[in-house]
Design a protein around this motif. Structure first.
Motif, PDB file in Angstrom:
ATOM      1  N   PHE A  14      -8.139  -9.647 -12.120  1.00 41.69           N
ATOM      2  CA  PHE A  14      -9.005  -8.645 -11.511  1.00 41.69           C
ATOM      3  C   PHE A  14      -9.353  -9.086 -10.092  1.00 41.69           C
ATOM      4  N   TYR A  15      -9.304  -8.106  -9.207  1.00 40.55           N
ATOM      5  CA  TYR A  15      -9.647  -8.351  -7.806  1.00 40.55           C
ATOM      6  C   TYR A  15     -10.546  -7.231  -7.321  1.00 40.55           C
ATOM      7  N   ARG A  16     -11.429  -7.589  -6.397  1.00 40.64           N
ATOM      8  CA  ARG A  16     -12.168  -6.610  -5.605  1.00 40.64           C
ATOM      9  C   ARG A  16     -12.131  -7.130  -4.175  1.00 40.64           C
ATOM     10  N   PHE A  17     -11.688  -6.315  -3.280  1.00 39.79           N
ATOM     11  CA  PHE A  17     -11.440  -6.751  -1.909  1.00 39.79           C
ATOM     12  C   PHE A  17     -12.520  -6.212  -0.972  1.00 39.79           C
ATOM     13  N   ARG A  18     -12.702  -6.914   0.118  1.00 39.99           N
ATOM     14  CA  ARG A  18     -13.458  -6.426   1.264  1.00 39.99           C
ATOM     15  C   ARG A  18     -12.820  -7.034   2.523  1.00 39.99           C
TER      16      ARG A  18
ATOM     17  N   SER B 243     -13.999  -2.856  -2.238  1.00 47.19           N
ATOM     18  CA  SER B 243     -13.076  -1.859  -2.771  1.00 47.19           C
ATOM     19  C   SER B 243     -13.323  -1.678  -4.260  1.00 47.19           C
ATOM     20  N   ARG B 244     -12.576  -0.751  -4.810  1.00 51.57           N
ATOM     21  CA  ARG B 244     -12.631  -0.607  -6.259  1.00 51.57           C
ATOM     22  C   ARG B 244     -12.020  -1.843  -6.927  1.00 51.57           C
ATOM     23  N   LYS B 245     -12.391  -2.025  -8.143  1.00 56.18           N
ATOM     24  CA  LYS B 245     -11.880  -3.146  -8.917  1.00 56.18           C
ATOM     25  C   LYS B 245     -10.477  -2.820  -9.435  1.00 56.18           C
TER      26      LYS B 245
END
Length: 2014
Positions: A1038-1042, A1058-1060
């Motif tokens: 799982f990633y969430r980016f900014r 961002s969305r997951k």
């Protein structure tokens, strides 16, 4: 069933006889079916009392039920009966009389044949009665020949071949063995041999074709026959792989068996293809059967069958994994029970003489019938009186004068008639008559029979006739032991009346009666059986009669086996090498010419083998050639004539041949290069037959191949060493090597030359002429020449070019160059070097073993080049027309900086470019002459002599300083892959300059507000980028980016996350680490590894596992795989491996997508085990009567399972309970052994097993049967004399316990004990004889009887017994008390001694010894056959160190003595222990070593046997100390950072592979404990997903390959606060049409300190077009309930509430609809009010009670100015319809409306109509009248005017004014009786006057505003400040004031309610308990209202005690 039938109607049988009468009824032949299974003899005996002297007959012994004899043997049956003499005997064979009554108690069959088999019994009678003996079955062992000839049989391929065994007549049934092409056929999965010996070959294939034959062996007589061959051909029909449906080849058969039989077997053989998938199952009456199955389920065995086992048994054949139908077949099993007599009549009836005897059969003729299911048997007996009858009268006889004649006269009758004989009778002439024509004389005799009632007579005449021998004896030759018949027949016409036959041998008269071997027939024929050499001679038959004499003679010659050659002698030959001369003396030829001699030899004590099978009979010497030197030889001979092979001579002395040098070279010489200066040589000794002596060692000679150099020698003086490492050789050189063996006689032959190279070495010199020069800024060129080849020491594999920076030799750059053999100068390049950098360079040459020396290093520098970009470009001092640019030196100067170039231009206007060149020391520059507010592009680059370097540029606006950029926006994610994603974004504010870099951060794995962000990607110098690809991600994570953007000022804030997303799955990237392999057992290996970390799964954890691949090292077989589905598993035991085999194992991780890389292979060997099968081709051959030669081949290689240390031959007597015996053969070179000391003529089961150091393997299968040769027998046993008279004795015996062959005869010899053996009398009996009677003995004398047995090898040892001819015998007396001398006490045996007692004039035959184990065990017989001559006996089989007692008894012919007195308690000695202890002590061993442990136990006597070895691997132990210094840091509300130090090094006990972190909530360990495993030896971990604001206990344990260490002490830590969970519940109560009570529960997980709650409610649908959202904030210490009163009737409201710590948590929501529910009461009648002073009474009438009775009433009130209804009175009893209360609870001067509500179990009902309004004004006192107030006011005015006048006069110059601010005051809260905080909301227009209070003479203006206008214009925030402590008491303003009802007075006196939503003054700041917010937007506002400041206005009336005047325009309780 037993039935008695009456033959007539007589009811009683009367018998009147003078003697006993025995009645028996055997089965009538006509009424019975012969049945051997169910014999039902029944005898009824009727005895009459006789005198005391008469003894009826009785049997001393009964015959055995069955006896087996060989065909052509002699059989003697005896009838051992006693009683009053004379006794008469008659014999019956198969219910047929074969003899008449006579005095002969024996029945003799001279030569048995098959017709003699059957049941025999005798009848004995005397004058008292008769008795029928129990029958005995005589079985005749014989063997015929196979009745069928050679035949052929064909079968289709795949079908089953059924080959019946050829029929052979044999008894007993022979043992049948099938052979094919000389090899025995054992049963297997494809081969079945049925119960009737039919051979079935299943699923036949082409190789099954061949010749099959059977061999039958009769185990009783030793004969064997081989049948004619059966040729089987297999026809090829269809493909070889075509499946064939199952068929039943041999179906079960209906079977009947008697209950009590040991077992019964049913068989079913099925065929199919493929056979491996064929399955056979059994059912009994439809129920599956699982027990008793054998032979691949083809046989079903029922043990000890009973009646319940009867039924239908069915076998079913199924072809697994196939659609073809199954087949079945069945048969019935009948278990029969033998019939029984339900009621038996009396067997014996006794009566007196001359009395009438009543037999209770009430019949004259009795019939006994036995009825069974399958047959009926009836027996009859008759009693009658019979007239006398002469059944056998005298016959005419002819005798010689002077001789005797016997005239028979047998009678019958009842009672028995008397017989008298006379010569004269009226019917016959009393004088002899002579007839000259017949030359004979005749006289007559009269025989008269006298009876009580009858008389009869008969006559016979005697006549004499001259004899004539018509067929006399002839010369005969017979083989020893055979029978011969000598004829002597006479004739005459008429036949001579009287003839005497006399036989003579060599003139001596033969008396046939004296020898049992002789028999003389009535016709004069002489039979001689069992002939021997003493029978040789001339036999004469003489016939004499009154008429004359005649004689004939013949010679008898007996042939026998030749005797053994005598005086054999063996000496070395003097003329020939390797030869021995053998001589002997010619033996007796056995009356038959010799045919040949057979010579056998024993080499080195090996078993005897035939050397020469045919030596001429005339020879007396022979020379044996071709012998092997240094071996010893022993010889023996035997002669052969036409009778057979005689006995072997005695062995010659052993002769040894001298040694000779080995005649053959060592074998299998192999040489292999071990190192570059050594070669390993291995060989095997010369063949044993060519060693020619004991090897002393080996000579190895070697030299360089092809060169004329000296030969070098190595001497190995140990013959057991068969390898040599030749060292100190020349590197990479070819050698030739030879090996020869030598012994004491000299050196043998050298082997063939083998050549081998030493291994390559590394070069010893570096390449020459090395030169290096730089070509450009990144490349150096090398040239060199190759080293001298003789110093390369191997094959030149190439060169390595080396370059390294000074001081960085470990970062060396290496380039490999292949050798160039054409050019003398080699060239190579190293590229990719750093620019303008110094390097050391070198070159080396390398071979396969390694690198040679380097050349001397040379220092070089790469060429100069343009520099890289400058660093840290930045702008400062930015003005409208100038700015300052700063930078740093380039990181990559790539040369000597000569300066910098700076240029600038307006953005996208290159024609405005301005360029300046600066010196190399300048790192900043002020740019001037800029245009204000213009964007410029500024570039800076370094300069070297090679030119301008890389540009660094940025944009800037003049006059506008750059700022931090803003964050990017609109992040979107696409192209999600396993390891990359694409981010699209919209750039943010650039900070008035260009973006130099984009940064991507991500939350990895766990996303959330409190999780860490890490940098995952950067993109530089792409200011116009709008998307970028983020690579290097982890799959299935799982990633969430900014994003951030960077300019020259700095880094922007992060963008919105961002969305997951989750990356796609991918195969694992790494293999499991630390793979180790250990031996677990003989068939298993233990594999361990470190599991993958979670972040390396690359897929769904549930699909992650491991794949283990293993295969035999070096084998070509397919590798096997095993899948382990558990991702956390770290070990696996590989099972079902082969013993003592090395395996190669690899491990890889797998997930749902695929597999990762394999780990490096590891190798391990299974533990050595015992062999899994026995040696092959085991054969046995009997060499003597006590020895068998056993031979075998090696155990197959796959089944050895270790190093074979030797073999054991396992043997035992067949069908014997004796324990197995073992013969050990040490070493694996010998494959034969001679078993000696065996029993003679005993059939042995022989198996051979191999053993390793672990133990014994499986024995060979099947067992080999071999019988030792026969020999002379041992002595007969159990000689007894049951009948001893003064002049006669009868002795009985049993066959020898060691028959050593087939017993052919017995010889009995007896004599007086006082005479010598020459006076002995002997007799020869046949082999079946078991008793012998001797008469004519001397009374009261001691006789010695000797009896011995004979086999075909001769007479055996004699058994001797004494007997005293007396009738005064008695039982023997007990022996003395047994004694055991202490010196004769052993651990397992003792020597027992005693003194014999008196023998009672009957010699003791044997002793019986009993033993008892103390303290409590009973007596047991140890031996019942101790010799009568013994007075001591060794008692063995005892237990060590155990106490025993002994006693003895003696036995003679009369019986047993009493037991002797018990011996003293004897304790056996200690012995070597055989059991092993179950504990062990520690031993200091070396770590990481494999040890083999054996254990043994010892005591004072010695050491016991060792256990089987056990392997242990030392060095693997769990850590003994926990991790140190565990520290917990609370990172977030859900995360701990835990760190620790590893255990001390000395306690780790190996490499730490990881840690286990145990954590649990404090005081909830059992419910909440969790485990986190860290498979890396790291010192910290992040524990995530914890519960907020919770105390945890954490403990850490280390683990290594051996297991887990101890845990550390628990360490406490608490997570930070987090948002709480939702409140546990929401509940509604007291629901009315306009109000409801809301309550809620605390969150299950507070996750911190609760600061309060936020309640939001709103109608689900707009009310009157308006949807109001009300927000109420409740402090944490306030009660968890709230009264809501501003609701509309019949509207559904949605309530939401959430808790707050430092932030709000999730909501819990519920809906509620106002108004009465279904079943609630209806409205009461309209109330009316009566007033009595200060009291009000409300009256009403009952309404509809609803679905349940009314439980109470409630009164609500509201101000008449349309205030809100609230409960005034609660819990009014249901029985009343009026209620009175004091007006003090109301607000004075306010008019109120009242209504009544009924309550039942369904809730609040509908309210009644409001009552008429009534004022709460009381009657005022005088001081409250208006006139009184006017007077008071005037008086006061006067005083004021007076005071003002005075002040004006005194202080005209002093004036002051004071200004005061007032605030708008509002009070509009109320509290019902339940003390709920209440909130009023009216959606109506209110005219509210806000008067600014007068203060200090300053007045403020009044303002009117409308609530509706406020609601429509903007959200209205209402803040209700309560200081409520959760109690039901009202708020006290003054402690001493009079208590009044809270409903009226509570709100106005509570200062916290002055700041209300209607009159809100500014500046009020108080602690809020409840905060209300109302808006129309539908979204609750999360912000708190801004603080307000000011003072509180309080009306004057409210300040007086006891007075609470309402505010104008409001009711007192609103």
């Amino acid at each position: 069933m037993f039935r008695i039938q009456y033959a007539n109607t007589s009811s009683r049988l009367r018998v009147r006889y003078s003697k006993s009468l025995n009645i028996s009824w055997p089965c009538l032949p006509g009424a019975c079916r012969p049945n051997k299974q169910f014999p039902l003899p029944y005898t009824l005996s009727l005895s009459l009392r006789l005198s005391a002297d008469d003894v009826p007959p009785y049997f001393k012994t009964e015959p055995v039920p069955s006896q087996l004899h060989l065909e052509r043997n002699r059989l003697v049956l005896t009838c051992m009966a006693e009683g009053s003499w004379p006794l008469e005997f008659k014999w019956i064979h198969n219910d047929t009389e074969i003899t008449r009554f006579s005095l002969e108690y024996r029945y003799l069959i001279p030569s048995l044949d098959r017709s003699h088999a059957g049941f025999y019994r005798c009848i004995v009678r005397n004058r008292v009665g008769a008795l029928l003996q129990r029958r005995t079955e005589v079985q005749v062992a014989y063997m015929g020949s196979f009745e069928e000839g050679e035949r052929t049989q064909a079968v289709s391929q795949g079908e089953g071949a059924v080959i019946p065994a050829p029929h052979i007549r044999c008894f007993p049934q022979p043992q049948v063995t099938w052979f094919r092409d000389g090899r025995k056929i054992p049963p297997s999965s494809r081969i079945a041999i049925t119960l009737d010996n039919t051979l079935v070959i299943l699923s036949t294939v082409a190789p099954d074709a061949g010749r099959y034959y059977v061999q039958a062996v009769n185990d009783k007589n030793g004969e064997n026959k081989t049948g004619q061959p059966i040729t089987l051909s297999v026809e090829n029909v269809g493909g070889p792989a075509d499946p064939i449906a199952p068929t039943i080849v041999i179906p079960p058969r209906n079977t009947s068996v008697i209950s009590g039989t040991s077992e019964i077997t049913m068989e079913c053989v099925a065929n199919a293809r493929p056979l491996i998938k064929l399955s056979i199952s059994w059912k009994k009456d439809g129920v599956p059967v699982s027990s008793g199955l054998s032979d691949f389920n083809r046989r079903l065995t029922v043990l000890s069958p009973v009646v319940s086992d009867s039924g239908f048994y069915e076998c079913e054949a199924v072809l697994r994994s196939s659609s073809v139908p199954s087949v079945s077949a069945g048969a019935y099993l009948h278990v029969l029970e033998p019939p029984q007599f339900v009621k038996e009549p009396e067997k014996h009836i006794t009566a007196e003489m001359e009395k009438v005897v009543d037999i209770p059969c009430q019949v004259f003729e009795l019939v006994c019938a036995v009825v069974h299911l399958y047959f009926t048997c009836s027996c009859c007996a008759s009693l009658t009186g019979i007239a006398p009858n002469i059944t056998a009268g005298p016959s005419d006889s002819t005798v010689i004068d002077g001789m005797s004649v016997i005239l028979h006269c047998e009678t019958s009758g009842a009672p028995r008639p008397a017989i008298t004989c006379s010569q004269a009778a009226p019917l016959c002439s009393s004088k002899p008559r002579f007839d000259p024509r017949e030359s004979s004389f005749v006289f007559e005799l009269v025989c008269a029979v006298v009876h009580l009632y009858f008389t009869c007579s008969c006559c016979a005449s005697l006549t004499g006739i001259a004899p004539n021998i018509t067929a006399g004896p002839s010369d005969s030759t017979v083989i020893d032991g055979m029978s011969v018949i000598l004829h002597c027949e006479t004739s005459g016409a008429p036949r001579p009346a009287i003839t005497w036959f006399v036989w003579e041998k060599d003139g001596q008269v033969i008396i046939p009666q004296s020898l049992p071997r002789l028999r003389l027939d009535v016709n004069g024929t002489l039979h001689i059986s069992q002939t021997w050499s003493g029978d040789i001679g001339t036999y004469t038959c003489r016939v004499t009669s009154v008429g004359g004499n005649d004689s004939r003679s013949a010679h008898l010659r007996v042939r026998q086996l030749p005797h053994a050659p005598e005086n054999p002698s063996a000496v070395l030959s003097t003329t020939e090498k390797r030869a021995i001369n053998l001589t002997w003396a010619k033996p007796f030829d056995g009356n038959s010419p010799l045919i040949r001699y057979i010579l056998e030899v024993s080499e080195n004590n090996a078993p005897w083998t035939v050397l020469l099978a045919s030596i001429e009979p005339e020879s007396a010497a022979v020379t044996v050639n071709g012998l092997i030197p240094a071996r010893s030889y022993q010889f023996r001979l035997c002669a052969v004539n036409d009778v057979g092979k005689g006995q072997f001579s005695k062995e010659t002395d052993r002769v040894s041949l001298p040694e000779e040098p080995p005649s053959a070279p060592p074998q299998n010489v192999i040489a292999s290069g071990r190192t570059n200066q050594s070669i390993m040589i291995q060989w095997q000794p010369p063949p044993e037959s060519h060693q020619n002596g004991i090897l002393r060692g080996y000579i190895i000679r070697y030299r360089l191949t092809g060169l004329p150099v000296d030969i070098q020698y190595k001497n190995i003086s140990n013959p057991d060493v068969t390898n040599l490492l030749l060292e100190d050789l020349i590197i990479w050189t070819n050698y030739e090597i030879e090996v020869a063996a030598y012994n004491g006689a000299g050196l043998g032959v050298y082997s063939h030359k083998v050549t081998e190279w030493t291994l390559q070495g590394v070069p010893t010199i570096a390449p020459g002429n090395v030169k290096a020069e730089p070509v450009n800024s990144t490349t150096i060129r090398f040239t060199w020449t190759a080293p001298n080849p003789q110093f390369i020491n191997g094959i030149n594999q190439g060169y390595k070019l080396l370059a390294w920076e000074p001081g960085k030799e470990d970062e060396m750059t290496i380039v490999t160059v292949r050798p160039n053999f054409q050019d003398s100068v080699h060239v190579g390049h190293i590229t990719g070097l750093k620019k303008f950098s110094e390097y050391f360079t070198s070159v080396l040459c390398f071979t396969t073993p390694g690198d040679g020396p380097r050349s001397a290093p040379r220092r070089q520098r790469t060429h100069e080049d343009t520099p890289g970009a400058v660093g840290h470009l930045s702008f400062t001092e930015i003005l409208d027309t100038s700015l300052k640019v700063s930078w740093r030196d380039p990181n990559e100067k790539n040369g000597v900086l000569t300066g910098y170039r700076i240029s600038w231009e307006e953005y996208n206007r290159t024609n405005t470019r301005v360029t300046h060149y600066l010196p190399n020391v300048t790192l900043e520059y002020r740019v001037t002459g800029l245009t204000a507010l213009t964007t410029y592009t500024i570039e800076v680059a370094g300069m070297t002599s090679k030119g301008q370097g890389q540009l660094s540029s940025s944009t800037i606006s003049s006059g506008v300083p750059p700022e931090l950029p803003g964050p990017p926006t609109n992040l979107a994610i696409s192209n999600i892959g396993p390891r990359s994603v694409t981010l699209q974004f919209k750039p943010g504010y650039d900070g008035k300059t260009s973006i130099s870099r984009w940064q991507v951060e991500a939350q990895v794995g766990v996303t959330g507000e409190n999780e860490d962000w890490v940098m995952v990607h950067q993109l530089a110098n792409e200011p116009d980028a709008r998307s970028l690809e983020v690579s290097g991600l982890n799959p299935y994570t799982f990633y969430r980016f900014r994003m951030r953007q960077v300019n020259i000022v700095g880094t922007s804030p992060p963008s919105q996350p961002s969305r997951k997303i989750q990356t796609l799955q991918a195969p694992p990237d790494m293999a499991p680490a630390n793979v180790t392999l250990r031996t677990a057992s003989e068939t298993s290996l233990w594999l361990r590894w470190v599991p993958l970390p979670e972040w390396e799964y690359n897929g769904n954890p549930d699909s992650v596992g491991y794949r283990v691949q293993y295969s035999r090292t070096g084998a070509q077989s397919k590798a096997l795989l095993h899948i382990i589905a558990d991702r956390l598993e770290r070990e696996f035991t590989i099972e079902d491996l082969e013993e003592w085999t090395e395996y190669e194992v690899r491990v890889q991780a797998i997930n749902g997508i695929g597999a990762g890389p394999w780990s490096q292979p590891v190798r391990g060997r299974t533990r050595e085990s015992v062999p899994s099968c026995g040696p092959t081709n085991v054969s046995a051959f009997a060499t003597t009567s006590s020895s068998i030669l056993v031979r075998w081949f090696e155990v197959p290689e796959p089944d050895r399972n270790g190093l074979i240390l030797g073999y054991k031959v396992v043997y035992k007597e067949k069908d014997s309970d004796s324990p197995l015996q073992f013969w050990t053969v040490e070493g694996n070179a010998s494959h034969s052994v001679q078993l000696t000391g065996l029993g003679k003529y005993v059939l042995y089961e022989i198996q051979v097993l191999a053993f390793t150091r672990i133990g014994d393997g499986r024995p060979s299968s099947p067992s080999i049967l071999e019988r030792t040769l026969d020999d002379v027998p041992g002595p007969p046993v159990v000689i007894l004399f049951p009948e001893v008279r003064t002049t006669s004795v009868r002795l009985i015996w049993q066959p020898p316990s060691q028959p050593n062959g087939i017993i052919l005869a017995y010889q009995i010899t007896y004599r007086l004990n006082s005479t010598n053996s020459n006076t002995a009398t002997f007799d020869v009996l046949n082999s079946s004889a078991r008793q012998y009677t001797v008469t004519g003995l001397r009374p009261e004398s001691v006789y010695v009887f000797r009896i011995r047995a004979q086999t075909r090898k001769g007479w055996g040892e004699a058994a001797e017994a004494l007997v005293v001819t007396t009738e005064k015998r008695a039982r023997p007396q007990p022996t003395s008390r047994p004694t055991v001398p202490q010196e004769n006490v052993q651990a397992r045996s003792v020597l027992l001694s005693w003194e014999p007692g008196s023998d009672g004039l009957s010699p003791v035959r044997y002793y019986t010894v009993q033993v008892r184990e103390l303290p409590e065990k009973s007596w047991t017989v140890h031996s019942a056959s101790v010799s009568h001559e013994s007075s001591s006996y060794i008692v063995d089989r005892l237990k060590p160190f155990t106490s025993y007692q002994f006693r003895v008894k003696a036995t003679n012919d009369i019986g047993d003595s009493d037991y002797s007195e018990e011996s003293e308690a004897i304790t056996t000695l200690q012995d070597e222990k055989t059991a092993l202890c179950d504990f062990c002590s520690s031993v200091d061993l070396t770590k990481h070593k494999r040890y083999e442990i054996r254990m043994s136990v010892y005591n004072a006597v010695g050491e016991g046997p060792t256990s089987s070895p056990q392997e242990v691997f030392v060095g693997e132990a769990v850590p003994t100390a926990p991790p140190q210094n565990v520290v917990i840091q609370s990172a977030t509300a859900t995360q701990f950072d835990v760190t620790w130090d590893p255990p001390p090094l000395e306690t780790q006990n190996g490499d730490i592979q990881g840690y286990k972190i145990f954590f649990w909530e404090y005081q909830r360990k059992n419910e909440t404990e969790k485990l986190r495993t860290l498979f890396l030896p790291e010192g910290g971990v992040k524990l995530k997903n914890l519960t907020g604001y919770t105390t945890y206990m954490i403990s850490v344990a280390a683990f290594n390959a051996a297991g887990d260490g101890p845990r550390s002490l628990p360490t406490r830590g608490r997570t930070q606060q987090a948002a709480p969970s939702a409140p546990s519940f929401i509940h509604f109560s007291e629901l009315t049409t306009t109000s409801v009570n809301v309550s809620w529960g605390e969150p299950v997980f507070p996750n911190g300190i609760l600061e309060g709650y936020r309640l939001i409610y709103e109608p689900c649908m707009p009310v009157d077009g308006v949807s109001k959202i009300v927000t109420v904030d409740v402090k944490g210490n306030a009660p968890l309930w709230l009264k809501i009163k501003d609701l509309a009737d019949g509207v559904t409201y949605n309530f939401r509430i959430r808790a707050k710590t430092f932030t709000y948590g999730p909501e819990v929501e519920a809906n509620i609809t106002t108004g009465p529910g279904e079943g609630a009461p209806g409205p009461p009648g309209e109330p009316f009010i009566s007033r009595y002073g200060s009291a009000l009474t409300i009256h009403w009438t009952n309404g509809d009670p609803g679905r349940a009775p009314i439980t109470r009433y409630v009164i609500e009130a509201r101000p008449s100015d349309e205030g809100l209804w609230d409960i005034l009175i609660k819990d009014i009893p249901k029985e009343v319809t009026s209620y009175t209360f004091n007006m003090d609870i109301l607000k004075q001067g306010v008019s109120y409306d009242f209504r009544v509500i009924g309550v039942n179990d369904y809730g609040y009902g509908s309210p009644s109509q409001p009552s008429p309004s009534i004022s709460a004004q009381k009657v005022s006192p005088f001081y409250e009248e208006w006139w009184f107030l006017v007077v008071v006011a005037l008086v006061g005015l006067i005083f004021i005017l007076l005071l003002v006048f005075i002040l004006i006069i005194r202080g005209q110059s002093k004036k002051y004014a004071k200004k005061s601010d007032s605030s708008m005051c509002l009070s509009m809260v109320s509290l019902d009786e339940s003390r709920f905080p209440a909130l009023e909301l009216n959606n109506r227009r209110l005219s509210v006057k806000n008067s600014f209070c007068r203060k200090n003479g300053v007045y403020t203006r009044s303002v009117d505003f409308s609530l509706s206008e406020m609601i429509l214009s903007q959200p209205l925030i209402l803040s209700l400040f309560l200081n409520h402590q959760g109690s039901d008491s009202e708020y006290e303003v003054e402690p001493n004031r009079q208590k009044t009802h809270s409903f009226v007075n509570h709100y106005i006196s509570d200062p916290t309610y002055y700041n209300s939503w209607r009159r809100q003054q500014k500046g009020i700041s108080r602690a809020q308990a409840y905060n209300y917010t109302e808006s129309e937007s539908g979204e609750p506002e999360n912000s708190t209202p801004p603080p307000q400041h000011g003072t509180l206005y309080r009306p004057p009336s409210s300040l007086a005690p006891g007075s609470r005047a309402p505010i104008a325009g409001f009711s007192s309780f609103v």
